[in-house]
Write a protein that holds these residues in place. Structure first.
Motif, PDB file in Angstrom:
ATOM      1  N   MET A  19      73.354  59.264  52.449  1.00 36.50           N
ATOM      2  CA  MET A  19      74.109  58.812  51.391  1.00 36.50           C
ATOM      3  C   MET A  19      73.138  57.801  50.434  1.00 36.50           C
ATOM      4  O   MET A  19      72.887  57.956  49.288  1.00 36.50           O
ATOM      5  N   ALA A  20      72.892  56.860  51.294  1.00 38.45           N
ATOM      6  CA  ALA A  20      71.978  55.869  50.248  1.00 38.45           C
ATOM      7  C   ALA A  20      70.961  56.196  49.715  1.00 38.45           C
ATOM      8  O   ALA A  20      70.351  55.835  48.636  1.00 38.45           O
ATOM      9  N   THR A  21      69.982  57.220  50.463  1.00 37.89           N
ATOM     10  CA  THR A  21      68.798  58.000  49.969  1.00 37.89           C
ATOM     11  C   THR A  21      69.056  58.568  48.468  1.00 37.89           C
ATOM     12  O   THR A  21      68.393  58.577  47.386  1.00 37.89           O
ATOM     13  N   ILE A  22      70.198  59.295  48.718  1.00 39.68           N
ATOM     14  CA  ILE A  22      70.747  60.205  47.644  1.00 39.68           C
ATOM     15  C   ILE A  22      70.958  59.184  46.306  1.00 39.68           C
ATOM     16  O   ILE A  22      70.612  59.578  45.089  1.00 39.68           O
ATOM     17  N   LEU A  23      71.922  58.079  46.733  1.00 38.17           N
ATOM     18  CA  LEU A  23      72.299  57.113  45.575  1.00 38.17           C
ATOM     19  C   LEU A  23      71.211  56.333  45.200  1.00 38.17           C
ATOM     20  O   LEU A  23      71.114  55.853  43.797  1.00 38.17           O
ATOM     21  N   SER A  24      70.202  56.090  45.994  1.00 38.61           N
ATOM     22  CA  SER A  24      68.820  55.232  45.447  1.00 38.61           C
ATOM     23  C   SER A  24      68.207  56.050  44.365  1.00 38.61           C
ATOM     24  O   SER A  24      67.754  55.390  43.492  1.00 38.61           O
ATOM     25  N   ALA A  25      68.125  57.188  44.360  1.00 37.52           N
ATOM     26  CA  ALA A  25      67.475  58.151  43.386  1.00 37.52           C
ATOM     27  C   ALA A  25      68.336  58.093  42.128  1.00 37.52           C
ATOM     28  O   ALA A  25      67.755  58.392  40.807  1.00 37.52           O
ATOM     29  N   ARG A  26      69.633  57.555  42.173  1.00 33.88           N
ATOM     30  CA  ARG A  26      70.541  57.338  40.914  1.00 33.88           C
ATOM     31  C   ARG A  26      70.637  55.761  40.546  1.00 33.88           C
ATOM     32  O   ARG A  26      71.311  55.352  39.783  1.00 33.88           O
ATOM     33  N   ASN A  27      69.450  55.216  40.938  1.00 31.13           N
ATOM     34  CA  ASN A  27      69.257  53.630  41.136  1.00 31.13           C
ATOM     35  C   ASN A  27      70.566  52.644  41.388  1.00 31.13           C
ATOM     36  O   ASN A  27      70.813  51.769  40.686  1.00 31.13           O
ATOM     37  N   TYR A  28      70.973  53.251  42.619  1.00 35.50           N
ATOM     38  CA  TYR A  28      72.309  52.529  43.141  1.00 35.50           C
ATOM     39  C   TYR A  28      71.475  51.889  44.319  1.00 35.50           C
ATOM     40  O   TYR A  28      70.844  52.581  45.299  1.00 35.50           O
ATOM     41  N   GLU A  29      71.742  50.846  44.634  1.00 38.18           N
ATOM     42  CA  GLU A  29      71.134  50.069  46.031  1.00 38.18           C
ATOM     43  C   GLU A  29      71.953  50.465  47.137  1.00 38.18           C
ATOM     44  O   GLU A  29      71.537  50.186  48.199  1.00 38.18           O
ATOM     45  N   SER A  30      73.149  50.852  47.088  1.00 37.39           N
ATOM     46  CA  SER A  30      73.979  51.075  48.451  1.00 37.39           C
ATOM     47  C   SER A  30      75.071  52.026  47.922  1.00 37.39           C
ATOM     48  O   SER A  30      75.462  52.043  46.538  1.00 37.39           O
ATOM     49  N   VAL A  31      75.712  52.581  48.879  1.00 40.32           N
ATOM     50  CA  VAL A  31      77.015  53.300  48.593  1.00 40.32           C
ATOM     51  C   VAL A  31      78.059  52.194  48.022  1.00 40.32           C
ATOM     52  O   VAL A  31      78.889  52.764  47.223  1.00 40.32           O
ATOM     53  N   ASP A  32      78.153  51.025  48.471  1.00 44.12           N
ATOM     54  CA  ASP A  32      79.028  50.110  47.953  1.00 44.12           C
ATOM     55  C   ASP A  32      79.001  49.804  46.509  1.00 44.12           C
ATOM     56  O   ASP A  32      79.712  49.600  45.576  1.00 44.12           O
ATOM     57  N   ALA A  33      77.645  49.760  46.139  1.00 47.31           N
ATOM     58  CA  ALA A  33      77.310  49.661  44.654  1.00 47.31           C
ATOM     59  C   ALA A  33      77.747  50.791  43.832  1.00 47.31           C
ATOM     60  O   ALA A  33      78.324  50.534  42.682  1.00 47.31           O
ATOM     61  N   TYR A  34      77.582  52.054  44.346  1.00 46.26           N
ATOM     62  CA  TYR A  34      78.104  53.031  43.514  1.00 46.26           C
ATOM     63  C   TYR A  34      79.547  53.067  43.353  1.00 46.26           C
ATOM     64  O   TYR A  34      80.156  53.478  42.419  1.00 46.26           O
ATOM     65  N   LEU A  35      80.300  52.900  44.788  1.00 49.99           N
ATOM     66  CA  LEU A  35      81.765  52.729  44.532  1.00 49.99           C
ATOM     67  C   LEU A  35      82.208  51.845  43.635  1.00 49.99           C
ATOM     68  O   LEU A  35      83.210  51.957  42.630  1.00 49.99           O
ATOM     69  N   GLU A  36      81.491  50.658  43.608  1.00 51.13           N
ATOM     70  CA  GLU A  36      81.908  49.657  42.543  1.00 51.13           C
ATOM     71  C   GLU A  36      81.875  50.148  41.244  1.00 51.13           C
ATOM     72  O   GLU A  36      82.669  49.904  40.021  1.00 51.13           O
ATOM     73  N   ASP A  37      80.619  50.639  40.881  1.00 56.71           N
ATOM     74  CA  ASP A  37      80.656  51.344  39.522  1.00 56.71           C
ATOM     75  C   ASP A  37      81.571  52.416  39.246  1.00 56.71           C
ATOM     76  O   ASP A  37      81.863  52.980  38.030  1.00 56.71           O
ATOM     77  N   MET A  38      82.297  53.368  40.165  1.00 57.71           N
ATOM     78  CA  MET A  38      83.078  54.305  40.097  1.00 57.71           C
ATOM     79  C   MET A  38      84.431  53.762  40.039  1.00 57.71           C
ATOM     80  O   MET A  38      85.351  54.561  39.870  1.00 57.71           O
ATOM     81  N   GLN A  39      84.872  52.525  40.115  1.00 55.81           N
ATOM     82  CA  GLN A  39      86.034  52.218  40.220  1.00 55.81           C
ATOM     83  C   GLN A  39      87.074  52.616  38.992  1.00 55.81           C
ATOM     84  O   GLN A  39      88.020  53.161  39.050  1.00 55.81           O
ATOM     85  N   PRO A  40      86.380  52.345  37.841  1.00 55.01           N
ATOM     86  CA  PRO A  40      87.365  52.736  36.462  1.00 55.01           C
ATOM     87  C   PRO A  40      87.628  54.297  36.605  1.00 55.01           C
ATOM     88  O   PRO A  40      88.688  54.834  36.174  1.00 55.01           O
TER      89      PRO A  40
END
Length: 399
Positions: free
Chosen positions: A305-326
């Motif tokens: 998952m982290a590799t997939i998300l790094s391609a979307r410019n997220y440094e971690s799954v947690d960073a992605y989740l933080e962005d997706m909270q809204p």
């Protein structure tokens, strides 16, 4: 063949229910700005930290392997153990909604166009035409052997297998497609072109080439003619429709639903209020729904998952989740709002309602394929949400 696009939860059929189709009650502008800021910050931090956190990220979300979309819902399509009215305040006039009159109509031209593009096109066949010359825009099947200075080059021979080419698409070297126009199937002829200087292969860059070409046939898409007999033969098995009038009625209802559901939901959001604290179990569920896209994508491609998300410019799954909270909050609010209305109106989707109403909303009289993928209670929730929205649309006033 089952209809693929004729369902009222169009963009996310049994994946996020209506959540993909409706606008959240939250501040979407602020959410977009937050998402942009998070992406920018992650991009600046680089991918090294993502690689370092891979193991921790994926181990923390290994439970997604057992995720079941139906787990949050009961046998009536309600959230398990949740009374939505505890979290949503509906005013007395919640169903008093007025929309622009143009949202309440579907023109005959729009109806016919929709059926042609989304129904009949799925049953179109391809015929081979051999008795006329090729024209710009035609799809032609050709064979060719290319050579430079009389010597064949690698990749320039169809080996007699035929190649489908849309004339005028610009797919081939400049000038190639133009020289096929005017030829008739069965003809063999030379096509003379020059490779661009920056073609990308040293031995071909800027070189003049000759393609000995044969035009095999022209492919023409033939769409069936709509008739009562055609509907009965092709749609009765999956949609229980036997004539054009029934198909027109279904498509018109679907188009009206799609035109109005988003606006109705926006109007609802202006009327209702939500509790400051939403049920954590529902927030957690939609967090996992959001993560499942990334999890499945990673598994399908044999990565993490982290590799997939790094391609979307997220440094971690947690960073992605933080962005997706809204987004997660909006999903949760929508689920609670639609259920609160169902509670208010005494609506539910039990076994009988599922059997009776699934085809009404999703263009198929057999929900088994969706049940096997997502679970029966999740399918029931989709039908219930559609029933709730339809009841609101049925009472809309127009101005």
């Amino acid at each position: 063949m089952k209809l693929k696009t004729m369902n009222r939860a169009a963009a996310a059929m049994l994946a996020l229910a209506l959540t993909a189709a409706l606008t959240g009650c939250g501040n979407t502008a602020a959410s977009s700005e937050s998402a942009e800021a998070s992406s920018s910050s992650a991009a600046e931090s680089g991918s090294e930290s993502a690689a370092e956190s891979t193991a921790a990220d994926d181990s923390a979300y290994a439970y997604l392997a057992d995720f079941n979309y139906a787990q949050a819902f009961d046998e009536n399509g309600y959230l398990v153990g949740i009374k939505a009215s505890d979290y949503v305040t509906l005013p007395e006039d919640y169903a008093d909604i007025t929309l622009s009159a143009d949202l309440g109509t579907v023109s005959d031209a729009s109806l016919n166009s929709y059926i042609n593009e989304n129904v009949l096109s799925q049953f179109a066949t391809t015929e081979q035409v051999t008795d006329r010359a090729a024209e710009d825009g035609d799809t032609v099947n050709i064979d060719f052997v290319g050579s430079v200075d009389g010597v064949e080059f690698e990749g320039g021979n169809t080996q007699g297998k035929g190649y489908d080419l849309v004339l005028g698409s610009g797919t081939f070297i400049p000038g190639f497609e133009d020289q096929i126009v005017g030829h008739t199937p069965g003809e063999s002829f030379d096509v003379q072109v020059t490779f661009p200087e920056d073609y990308g292969k040293e031995e071909l860059n800027g070189k003049a080439a000759v393609f000995k070409t044969t035009l095999n046939y022209i492919s023409v898409k033939v769409t069936p003619e709509l008739s009562d007999e055609w509907v009965a033969e092709n749609l009765a098995p999956t949609m229980a429709m036997s004539n054009v009038a029934e198909l027109n009625a279904f498509v018109k209802d679907s188009m009206l639903y799609d035109q109005q559901s988003g606006e109705v939901y926006k109007a609802l959001c202006d009327k209702v209020t939500f509790a400051d604290e939403l049920p954590q179990s529902v927030l957690d569920y939609y967090r996992d729904v959001v993560l499942m896209e990334v999890y499945r994508y990673a598994k399908n491609y044999g990565t993490d998952m982290a590799t997939i998300l790094s391609a979307r410019n997220y440094e971690s799954v947690d960073a992605y989740l933080e962005d997706m909270q809204p987004t997660i909050t909006n999903f949760t609010q929508q689920q609670l709002l639609m259920q609160a209305i169902a509670e208010k109106q005494g609506m539910k989707c039990d076994d009988a309602a599922l059997a009776a109403d699934f085809s009404r909303f999703f263009g198929s009289n057999d929900p088994s394929r969706y049940i096997s993928t997502y679970g029966e209670n999740y399918v029931k929730m989709n039908v219930l949400q559609s029933e709730v929205m339809q009841s609101l649309i049925d009472n809309v006033k127009y101005e």
